[in-house]
Write a protein that holds these residues in place. Structure first.
Motif, mmCIF file in Angstrom:
data_model
loop_
_atom_site.group_PDB
_atom_site.id
_atom_site.type_symbol
_atom_site.label_atom_id
_atom_site.label_comp_id
_atom_site.label_asym_id
_atom_site.label_seq_id
_atom_site.Cartn_x
_atom_site.Cartn_y
_atom_site.Cartn_z
ATOM 1 N N VAL A 31 31.725 -22.064 6.605
ATOM 2 C CA VAL A 31 31.973 -23.666 7.026
ATOM 3 C C VAL A 31 33.342 -23.783 7.662
ATOM 4 O O VAL A 31 33.338 -24.448 8.796
ATOM 5 N N ALA A 32 34.483 -23.340 7.114
ATOM 6 C CA ALA A 32 35.637 -23.449 7.524
ATOM 7 C C ALA A 32 35.969 -22.685 9.022
ATOM 8 O O ALA A 32 36.705 -23.309 9.682
ATOM 9 N N THR A 33 35.308 -21.723 8.982
ATOM 10 C CA THR A 33 35.216 -20.688 10.129
ATOM 11 C C THR A 33 34.779 -21.427 11.372
ATOM 12 O O THR A 33 35.406 -21.426 12.454
ATOM 13 N N PHE A 34 33.483 -22.164 11.179
ATOM 14 C CA PHE A 34 32.981 -22.849 12.403
ATOM 15 C C PHE A 34 33.890 -24.262 12.480
ATOM 16 O O PHE A 34 33.916 -24.529 13.679
ATOM 17 N N LEU A 35 34.290 -24.671 11.870
ATOM 18 C CA LEU A 35 35.329 -25.838 11.952
ATOM 19 C C LEU A 35 36.548 -25.549 12.715
ATOM 20 O O LEU A 35 37.113 -26.419 13.258
ATOM 21 N N LEU A 36 37.240 -24.506 12.412
ATOM 22 C CA LEU A 36 38.570 -24.013 13.065
ATOM 23 C C LEU A 36 38.173 -23.209 14.268
ATOM 24 O O LEU A 36 39.130 -23.223 14.868
ATOM 25 N N PHE A 37 37.205 -22.848 14.733
ATOM 26 C CA PHE A 37 37.112 -22.063 15.753
ATOM 27 C C PHE A 37 37.214 -22.705 17.215
ATOM 28 O O PHE A 37 37.973 -22.189 18.002
#
Length: 86
Positions: A31-37
């Motif tokens: 989830v953090a990856t999708f938010l930061l991408f």
């Protein structure tokens, strides 16, 4: 959006403190990856010295780094539980 990644780190810490399965850390890191991408991609696009970025490799690197960061927060939560929680 600015403080959401920090809230997710706190969630990883809480998962470790609550002694929940460590597989949930992978979900939080994803989830953090999708938010930061998206912000990361905008920043890379604005850099003139890096015109040919490979999105797949950059996403894999971002996911791996988020997994490491969130697993460390989870491990600190487990250590705090073992040391002070009883």
């Amino acid at each position: 959006m600015r403080y959401l990644p920090y809230a997710l780190l706190l969630l990883s810490f809480a998962l470790g403190y609550a002694a929940l399965p460590y597989g949930l850390v992978g979900v939080v890191a994803l989830v953090a990856t999708f938010l930061l991408f998206a912000p990361r991609r905008r920043a890379l696009r604005d850099q003139p010295q890096a015109p040919d970025q490979n999105l797949l490799l950059d996403g894999a690197f971002l996911l791996a780094s988020q997994l490491l960061i969130h697993f460390v927060a989870f491990a600190v939560g487990v250590l705090v539980l073992r040391s002070f929680g009883g």
